[in-house]
Design an enzyme around this catalytic site. Sequence first.
Site, PDB file in Angstrom:
ATOM      1  N   ASP A  45       0.885  -1.234   0.054  1.00  0.00           N
ATOM      2  CA  ASP A  45       0.018   0.208  -0.128  1.00  0.00           C
ATOM      3  C   ASP A  45       0.833   1.415  -0.083  1.00  0.00           C
ATOM      4  O   ASP A  45       0.454   2.039  -0.604  1.00  0.00           O
ATOM      5  CB  ASP A  45      -0.781  -0.019   1.151  1.00  0.00           C
ATOM      6  CG  ASP A  45      -2.057  -1.051   1.011  1.00  0.00           C
ATOM      7  OD1 ASP A  45      -2.556  -1.263  -0.089  1.00  0.00           O
ATOM      8  OD2 ASP A  45      -2.743  -1.435   1.938  1.00  0.00           O
ATOM      9  N   GLY A  46       2.127   1.131   0.661  1.00  0.00           N
ATOM     10  CA  GLY A  46       2.990   2.334   0.889  1.00  0.00           C
ATOM     11  C   GLY A  46       3.451   2.677  -0.618  1.00  0.00           C
ATOM     12  O   GLY A  46       3.584   3.663  -1.096  1.00  0.00           O
ATOM     13  N   ASN A 122      -4.422   8.597   2.341  1.00  0.00           N
ATOM     14  CA  ASN A 122      -4.829   8.320   3.482  1.00  0.00           C
ATOM     15  C   ASN A 122      -5.157   9.162   4.461  1.00  0.00           C
ATOM     16  O   ASN A 122      -6.321   9.067   4.797  1.00  0.00           O
ATOM     17  CB  ASN A 122      -3.767   7.523   3.818  1.00  0.00           C
ATOM     18  CG  ASN A 122      -3.594   5.913   3.452  1.00  0.00           C
ATOM     19  OD1 ASN A 122      -4.278   5.350   3.082  1.00  0.00           O
ATOM     20  ND2 ASN A 122      -2.350   5.236   3.883  1.00  0.00           N
ATOM     21  N   GLU A 123      -4.274  10.094   4.706  1.00  0.00           N
ATOM     22  CA  GLU A 123      -4.795  11.118   5.917  1.00  0.00           C
ATOM     23  C   GLU A 123      -3.517  12.085   5.812  1.00  0.00           C
ATOM     24  O   GLU A 123      -2.642  12.098   5.396  1.00  0.00           O
ATOM     25  CB  GLU A 123      -4.845  10.135   7.231  1.00  0.00           C
ATOM     26  CG  GLU A 123      -3.471   9.991   7.780  1.00  0.00           C
ATOM     27  CD  GLU A 123      -2.698   8.808   7.397  1.00  0.00           C
ATOM     28  OE1 GLU A 123      -1.702   9.009   6.523  1.00  0.00           O
ATOM     29  OE2 GLU A 123      -3.270   7.591   7.571  1.00  0.00           O
ATOM     30  N   ARG A 148      -6.367  19.269  23.124  1.00  0.00           N
ATOM     31  CA  ARG A 148      -4.885  19.246  23.794  1.00  0.00           C
ATOM     32  C   ARG A 148      -4.474  17.783  23.966  1.00  0.00           C
ATOM     33  O   ARG A 148      -5.309  17.148  24.375  1.00  0.00           O
ATOM     34  CB  ARG A 148      -4.863  19.933  25.198  1.00  0.00           C
ATOM     35  CG  ARG A 148      -5.237  21.496  25.184  1.00  0.00           C
ATOM     36  CD  ARG A 148      -5.223  21.924  26.902  1.00  0.00           C
ATOM     37  NE  ARG A 148      -5.255  23.444  26.716  1.00  0.00           N
ATOM     38  CZ  ARG A 148      -6.265  24.176  26.618  1.00  0.00           C
ATOM     39  NH1 ARG A 148      -7.497  23.320  26.369  1.00  0.00           N
ATOM     40  NH2 ARG A 148      -6.382  25.393  26.539  1.00  0.00           N
ATOM     41  N   ASP A 150      -1.829  14.555  21.857  1.00  0.00           N
ATOM     42  CA  ASP A 150      -0.807  14.295  21.065  1.00  0.00           C
ATOM     43  C   ASP A 150      -0.744  14.976  19.672  1.00  0.00           C
ATOM     44  O   ASP A 150       0.209  15.179  18.973  1.00  0.00           O
ATOM     45  CB  ASP A 150      -0.566  12.785  21.114  1.00  0.00           C
ATOM     46  CG  ASP A 150       0.360  12.420  22.147  1.00  0.00           C
ATOM     47  OD1 ASP A 150       0.573  13.295  22.983  1.00  0.00           O
ATOM     48  OD2 ASP A 150       0.531  11.082  22.416  1.00  0.00           O
ATOM     49  N   ALA A 185      -4.503  10.604  22.000  1.00  0.00           N
ATOM     50  CA  ALA A 185      -4.480  10.830  23.156  1.00  0.00           C
ATOM     51  C   ALA A 185      -4.719  12.056  23.807  1.00  0.00           C
ATOM     52  O   ALA A 185      -3.558  13.096  24.081  1.00  0.00           O
ATOM     53  CB  ALA A 185      -2.942  10.459  23.670  1.00  0.00           C
TER      54      ALA A 185
HETATM   55  P1  NAP Z   1       4.534   2.199   6.706  1.00  0.00           P
HETATM   56  O1  NAP Z   1       5.034   2.389   7.960  1.00  0.00           O
HETATM   57  O2  NAP Z   1       5.249   1.340   6.062  1.00  0.00           O
HETATM   58  O3  NAP Z   1       2.867   1.783   6.880  1.00  0.00           O
HETATM   59  C1  NAP Z   1       2.468   1.218   7.850  1.00  0.00           C
HETATM   60  C2  NAP Z   1       1.345   0.069   7.442  1.00  0.00           C
HETATM   61  O4  NAP Z   1       0.154   0.929   7.017  1.00  0.00           O
HETATM   62  C3  NAP Z   1       2.020  -0.586   6.442  1.00  0.00           C
HETATM   63  O5  NAP Z   1       1.706  -2.047   6.726  1.00  0.00           O
HETATM   64  C4  NAP Z   1       1.362  -0.358   5.198  1.00  0.00           C
HETATM   65  O6  NAP Z   1       0.949  -1.220   4.373  1.00  0.00           O
HETATM   66  C5  NAP Z   1      -0.273   0.096   5.999  1.00  0.00           C
HETATM   67  N1  NAP Z   1      -1.126   0.832   5.025  1.00  0.00           N
HETATM   68  C6  NAP Z   1      -0.875   1.884   4.379  1.00  0.00           C
HETATM   69  N2  NAP Z   1      -2.111   2.419   3.730  1.00  0.00           N
HETATM   70  C7  NAP Z   1      -3.082   1.747   4.097  1.00  0.00           C
HETATM   71  C8  NAP Z   1      -4.562   1.738   4.029  1.00  0.00           C
HETATM   72  N3  NAP Z   1      -5.042   2.410   3.322  1.00  0.00           N
HETATM   73  N4  NAP Z   1      -5.180   0.893   4.589  1.00  0.00           N
HETATM   74  C9  NAP Z   1      -4.387  -0.246   5.664  1.00  0.00           C
HETATM   75  N5  NAP Z   1      -3.378  -0.358   5.695  1.00  0.00           N
HETATM   76  C10 NAP Z   1      -2.544   0.822   5.170  1.00  0.00           C
HETATM   77  O7  NAP Z   1       4.642   3.522   5.753  1.00  0.00           O
HETATM   78  P2  NAP Z   1       4.024   3.587   4.383  1.00  0.00           P
HETATM   79  O8  NAP Z   1       3.977   2.335   3.707  1.00  0.00           O
HETATM   80  O9  NAP Z   1       4.459   4.665   3.566  1.00  0.00           O
HETATM   81  O10 NAP Z   1       2.368   3.835   4.715  1.00  0.00           O
HETATM   82  C11 NAP Z   1       2.197   5.290   5.242  1.00  0.00           C
HETATM   83  C12 NAP Z   1       1.160   5.191   6.117  1.00  0.00           C
HETATM   84  O11 NAP Z   1       1.378   4.690   7.346  1.00  0.00           O
HETATM   85  C13 NAP Z   1       0.274   6.668   6.643  1.00  0.00           C
HETATM   86  O12 NAP Z   1      -0.538   6.935   5.509  1.00  0.00           O
HETATM   87  C14 NAP Z   1      -0.484   6.209   7.555  1.00  0.00           C
HETATM   88  O13 NAP Z   1      -1.737   5.395   7.451  1.00  0.00           O
HETATM   89  C15 NAP Z   1       0.264   4.798   8.212  1.00  0.00           C
HETATM   90  N6  NAP Z   1       0.916   5.060   9.651  1.00  0.00           N
HETATM   91  C16 NAP Z   1       0.210   4.197  10.576  1.00  0.00           C
HETATM   92  C17 NAP Z   1       0.552   4.402  11.900  1.00  0.00           C
HETATM   93  C18 NAP Z   1      -0.062   3.728  12.892  1.00  0.00           C
HETATM   94  O14 NAP Z   1      -0.989   2.784  12.459  1.00  0.00           O
HETATM   95  N7  NAP Z   1       0.164   3.893  14.027  1.00  0.00           N
HETATM   96  C19 NAP Z   1       1.518   5.503  12.074  1.00  0.00           C
HETATM   97  C20 NAP Z   1       2.076   6.251  11.083  1.00  0.00           C
HETATM   98  C21 NAP Z   1       1.786   6.022   9.778  1.00  0.00           C
HETATM   99  P3  NAP Z   1       2.195  -1.726   3.204  1.00  0.00           P
HETATM  100  O15 NAP Z   1       3.054  -2.537   4.217  1.00  0.00           O
HETATM  101  O16 NAP Z   1       1.513  -2.820   2.207  1.00  0.00           O
HETATM  102  O17 NAP Z   1       2.909  -0.534   2.767  1.00  0.00           O
HETATM  103 MN    MN Z   2       4.738   0.356   3.536  1.00  0.00          MN
END
Ligand code: NAP
Ligand code: MN
Length: 264
Positions: A45-46, A122-123, A148, A150, A185
């Site tokens: 997805d990334g 995504n967001e 107030r 995180d 939080a």
């Molecule tokens: P990453 O750290 O590799 O991504 C975190 C996980 O989110 C990976 O397993 C990724 O899947 C999955 N993901 C991405 N888009 C998704 C969706 N629409 N639905 C379900 N899972 C999804 O970083 P990245 O791959 O560059 O992705 C960036 C995204 O990470 C941000 O948009 C944010 O949504 C997410 N993120 C999550 C957290 C958390 O859950 N606490 C914290 C920071 C960021 P793949 O392994 O297939 O890439």
């Molecule tokens: Mn990823």
Amino acid sequence: MKFAITSKGDSKSNTLMHKMRTYLLDFNLEYDEDQPDIVVSVGGDGTLLYAFHRYKNRLDKTAFVGVHTGHLGFYADWTPDEIEKLVIALAKTPFQIVEYPLLESIVRYQHGGRETRYLALNESTVKSVEGTLVMDVEIRGQHFETFRGDGLCMSTPSGSTAYNKALGGAIIHPAIDALQLAEMASINNRVFRTVGSPLILPAHHTCMLKPVNNVDFQITVDHLTLLHKDVKSIQYRVADEKIRFARFRPFPFWKRVHDSFISN
Ligand code: NAP
Ligand code: MN
């Protein structure tokens, strides 16, 4: 038809990318990295998030499809052993298109009337650079609460299964034109109060975040993190643009949710 392929960069994804490229060229499709009609993202997805940001200036002309080389993804929902089927389907255009809503965020600064606009698949999240994030939250021009804590996360429906889900947000079907604001939080006691529940906003309802004292923030847009100084406001709404996915076979959203989070 012109196509491009983006890869996560690991050897498995690169091999698959080269294989698909050869197949598609054999079917007389034209490779065009700059102005593709279709972009195949190979990885996770990334990887599709990167592809989206690379081609976000031509969303009306480019459709996306994702192949996953690791676990099943929400955007990357084709398996490597399906690529022959995918190539044939691609060669036999026209294909069906499904559109998903996007998030528009506009960051405005204290001086000079400068503003920057971002599109997220995504967001977008906001965190403070130092100390607690304090933000006035306005919805449709009305003060709603002073947050107030995180941070705050505004997600799209297709992003609701990503960061938003980890924050206790609801999963929203991408056929719904909406955004979701989730808290990270929040501080809640006799002095400070926020609603606590995630909020779901319909299209055309603008949400504005206004700094209370600190004006420097760490703002994310999908995988991208930027430090913004002297921020006056951050405005969120459902974007006019949509992302278009090429659809070749049914794989309903709720089945993807089931297969990703329950079992497959
Ligand atoms: P990453 O750290 O590799 O991504 C975190 C996980 O989110 C990976 O397993 C990724 O899947 C999955 N993901 C991405 N888009 C998704 C969706 N629409 N639905 C379900 N899972 C999804 O970083 P990245 O791959 O560059 O992705 C960036 C995204 O990470 C941000 O948009 C944010 O949504 C997410 N993120 C999550 C957290 C958390 O859950 N606490 C914290 C920071 C960021 P793949 O392994 O297939 O890439
Ligand atoms: Mn990823």
